[in-house]
Design an enzyme around this catalytic site. Structure first.
Site, mmCIF file in Angstrom:
data_model
loop_
_atom_site.group_PDB
_atom_site.id
_atom_site.type_symbol
_atom_site.label_atom_id
_atom_site.label_comp_id
_atom_site.label_asym_id
_atom_site.label_seq_id
_atom_site.Cartn_x
_atom_site.Cartn_y
_atom_site.Cartn_z
ATOM 1 N N CYS A 168 -10.239 10.278 9.031
ATOM 2 C CA CYS A 168 -8.904 9.821 8.418
ATOM 3 C C CYS A 168 -7.733 10.498 9.080
ATOM 4 O O CYS A 168 -7.693 11.731 9.117
ATOM 5 C CB CYS A 168 -8.926 10.100 7.094
ATOM 6 S SG CYS A 168 -7.396 9.661 6.196
ATOM 7 N N CYS A 175 -3.052 15.275 3.178
ATOM 8 C CA CYS A 175 -4.134 15.219 2.327
ATOM 9 C C CYS A 175 -4.887 16.405 2.420
ATOM 10 O O CYS A 175 -5.200 16.858 3.529
ATOM 11 C CB CYS A 175 -4.900 13.754 2.413
ATOM 12 S SG CYS A 175 -6.131 13.770 1.122
ATOM 13 N N CYS A 221 0.961 -1.380 0.078
ATOM 14 C CA CYS A 221 -0.009 0.203 0.129
ATOM 15 C C CYS A 221 0.836 1.385 0.041
ATOM 16 O O CYS A 221 1.769 1.512 0.918
ATOM 17 C CB CYS A 221 -0.737 -0.083 1.269
ATOM 18 S SG CYS A 221 -1.879 1.482 1.473
ATOM 19 N N CYS A 263 -11.334 14.225 4.913
ATOM 20 C CA CYS A 263 -12.117 13.187 5.488
ATOM 21 C C CYS A 263 -12.139 13.194 6.861
ATOM 22 O O CYS A 263 -11.214 13.066 7.731
ATOM 23 C CB CYS A 263 -12.087 12.053 4.856
ATOM 24 S SG CYS A 263 -12.069 11.860 3.041
HETATM 25 N N1 SAH Z 1 -7.345 9.122 -0.451
HETATM 26 C C1 SAH Z 1 -7.848 8.002 -1.322
HETATM 27 C C2 SAH Z 1 -6.727 6.930 -0.894
HETATM 28 C C3 SAH Z 1 -5.887 6.968 0.434
HETATM 29 S S1 SAH Z 1 -7.243 6.533 1.784
HETATM 30 C C4 SAH Z 1 -9.049 7.536 -0.732
HETATM 31 O O1 SAH Z 1 -9.663 8.144 -0.061
HETATM 32 O O2 SAH Z 1 -9.580 6.456 -1.147
HETATM 33 C C5 SAH Z 1 -7.422 4.733 1.555
HETATM 34 C C6 SAH Z 1 -8.317 4.247 2.267
HETATM 35 O O3 SAH Z 1 -8.361 4.219 3.752
HETATM 36 C C7 SAH Z 1 -9.995 4.871 2.030
HETATM 37 O O4 SAH Z 1 -10.946 3.997 1.487
HETATM 38 C C8 SAH Z 1 -10.068 5.565 3.327
HETATM 39 O O5 SAH Z 1 -11.274 5.852 3.358
HETATM 40 C C9 SAH Z 1 -9.497 4.289 4.354
HETATM 41 N N2 SAH Z 1 -9.493 5.034 5.753
HETATM 42 C C10 SAH Z 1 -9.178 6.114 6.135
HETATM 43 N N3 SAH Z 1 -8.968 6.276 7.499
HETATM 44 C C11 SAH Z 1 -9.479 5.165 7.891
HETATM 45 C C12 SAH Z 1 -9.603 4.401 9.227
HETATM 46 N N4 SAH Z 1 -9.415 5.261 10.227
HETATM 47 N N5 SAH Z 1 -10.167 3.269 9.066
HETATM 48 C C13 SAH Z 1 -10.526 2.592 8.118
HETATM 49 N N6 SAH Z 1 -10.269 2.885 6.789
HETATM 50 C C14 SAH Z 1 -9.669 4.249 6.783
HETATM 51 FE FE1 SF4 Z 2 -7.437 12.198 1.983
HETATM 52 FE FE2 SF4 Z 2 -8.024 10.371 4.063
HETATM 53 FE FE3 SF4 Z 2 -9.951 11.361 2.680
HETATM 54 FE FE4 SF4 Z 2 -8.292 9.664 1.467
HETATM 55 S S1 SF4 Z 2 -9.581 9.108 3.034
HETATM 56 S S2 SF4 Z 2 -9.083 11.434 0.695
HETATM 57 S S3 SF4 Z 2 -6.266 10.141 2.514
HETATM 58 S S4 SF4 Z 2 -8.570 12.507 3.951
#
Ligand code: SAH
Ligand code: SF4
Length: 415
Positions: free
Chosen positions: A149, A142, A135, A146
């Site tokens: 995250c 970022c 990965c 979100c």
């Molecule tokens: N920015 C891209 C790729 C990186 S995040 C995206 O959002 O798809 C990769 C994955 O990890 C995403 O599906 C994201 O929502 C998930 N993710 C982020 N924080 C997480 C958490 N605390 N628990 C489980 N999945 C998480």
């Molecule tokens: Fe960015 Fe995390 Fe949202 Fe993916 S899930 S777009 S890494 S803030």
């Protein structure tokens, strides 16, 4: 010298030294084979030197120009003068060789990123697991913020360069190779002991260094890959090329939070990457609460882009859906989710939320996750639920970096 390769002045916005911009060389691992061939032609170097250089870079994972012993010294000097050869520095590592391993890398400008290595078959006798997924990250931080995250918590710092994306694969393999050599010499020592019980010698043969440890890539680390589109695609092409990583495009998955215009752009790329959408909400109401990107590209726009992608590529999309207690885990949500999945011929990956320090969200109870899965399946959707316990190491990308950066504010890293 082809235009643009010479030296980019300060593309990372590094501070100027003594009032002059810092001279930053283009990294060798951000060039395609054709670009290298053009460069060698300008230098008057024979064409056969290019595959020799590529072999050092991608098969042998050379960490310095000096190591490239079959290249003439004069050529090595020219290369060193014109290009950088950056190697990711391992700042921290979590996990054991048999399980998921998390790597924290320090970049040339001091920023941190993460990569996570996930073995498909655990190694039983100290031999290499036969399939690994890596990965990888595409940005430092970022911008998409979100709510659940860790990667977006301290905002966006910069895009990764092509070489920094490519190097994650090579750097992980360098560490694995070192581990394997150490394990092998330990076993050979043990085998020399009388009455030693060790695996047969055939199981502890050293892998040729050109063998790939990584044979699947998921772009699900830190950052939004489609917001660093050009570097991402060039890096994946290098990792795919037979002269580069040699990893099949169908073994590369790009995950996006839903950048609709870039999904359309990806649809017309000739390469057959897999696409995963971080959906996490099947209605605008839920998505708006946890993913600010949904205000820019609401569900109807995202779904239209995915439909176009699906039509052009004819490939199945995966919808990722983190289950967060009280936010998106009610059975009512399974209906709109199932209808979206069916409309897109998509498979759904349910992922119980991994706790992030400092954030209020929690994962639902196991029974809630199982019921959610069963309801989706009853609706005719292909779905999976990640069931392993979310130990520290399995936590989503971004957390090790965040923890380290916060610790560094009070004390430097050990070792
Ligand atoms: N920015 C891209 C790729 C990186 S995040 C995206 O959002 O798809 C990769 C994955 O990890 C995403 O599906 C994201 O929502 C998930 N993710 C982020 N924080 C997480 C958490 N605390 N628990 C489980 N999945 C998480
Ligand atoms: Fe960015 Fe995390 Fe949202 Fe993916 S899930 S777009 S890494 S803030």
């Amino acid at each position: 010298m082809p235009r643009g390769f010479r030296q980019q002045i300060n593309p990372l916005g590094l501070p100027a030294r003594n009032g002059y911009p810092v001279r930053v060389l283009t990294d060798i691992k951000s060039l395609s084979r054709e670009e290298l061939e053009a460069q060698f032609k300008v230098w008057g170097e024979p064409a056969y030197r290019v595959p020799q250089l590529l072999d050092w870079l991608y098969a042998r994972r050379a960490a310095s120009w000096e190591a490239m012993s079959n290249l003439p010294k004069t050529l090595r000097a020219k290369l060193a003068e014109s290009f950088s050869l950056q190697i990711l520095e391992l700042a921290r590592k979590q996990g054991s060789p048999d399980t998921t391993q998390k790597y924290l890398w320090k970049l040339a400008d001091g920023a941190f990123i993460e990569s996570v290595l996930i073995p498909a078959n655990p190694a039983l006798y100290g031999e290499a697991s036969d399939r690994h997924t890596l990965c990888i990250s595409t940005q430092v931080g970022c911008a998409y913020g979100c709510r659940f995250c860790a990667s977006g918590l301290d905002g966006w710092k910069r895009n990764l360069g092509v070489h920094e994306i490519v190097e994650q694969v090579l750097a992980v393999e360098r560490v694995c190779e070192k581990q394997m050599l150490e394990a092998r010499s330990l076993m050979l020592d043990k085998a020399a002991e009388p009455d030693a019980e060790v695996p047969p010698a055939s199981r502890i043969q050293h892998q040729a260094s050109s063998d790939r440890v990584v044979n699947n890539i998921v772009v699900m680390g830190m950052g939004e890959p489609l917001a660093n589109y050009d570097h991402l695609i060039k890096a994946l092409k290098i990792l795919n090329a037979p002269w580069g990583g040699g990893i099949g495009a169908r073994r590369m998955t790009i995950s996006t939070s839903g950048l609709a215009p870039q999904i359309r752009k990806l649809a017309v790329e000739p390469m057959q990457f897999r696409l995963a959408i971080s959906l996490h909400g099947a209605t605008d109401e839920v998505r708006n609460r946890i993913m600010p990107v949904n205000k820019k590209y609401p569900l109807h726009e995202l779904v239209n882009a995915c439909e176009d992608y699906q039509r052009v590529k004819g490939r199945m999309i995966t919808l990722e859906y983190i289950l967060i207690a009280g936010i998106n885990d009610s059975l009512e949500q399974t209906r709109p989710l199932a209808s979206l999945a069916k409309r897109l011929y998509a498979k759904v990956n349910l992922i119980p939320y991994n706790k992030v320090e400092g954030l209020p969200w929690v994962r639902p109870a196991d029974e809630v996750c199982e019921r959610f899965l069963a309801a989706l399946e009853k609706n005719g959707v292909t779905a999976t639920l990640r069931r392993e316990k979310g130990g520290d190491i399995d936590a989503a990308c971004g957390q090790l970096r965040l923890k380290t950066e916060r610790e560094l504010k009070s004390a430097p890293l050990p070792g």
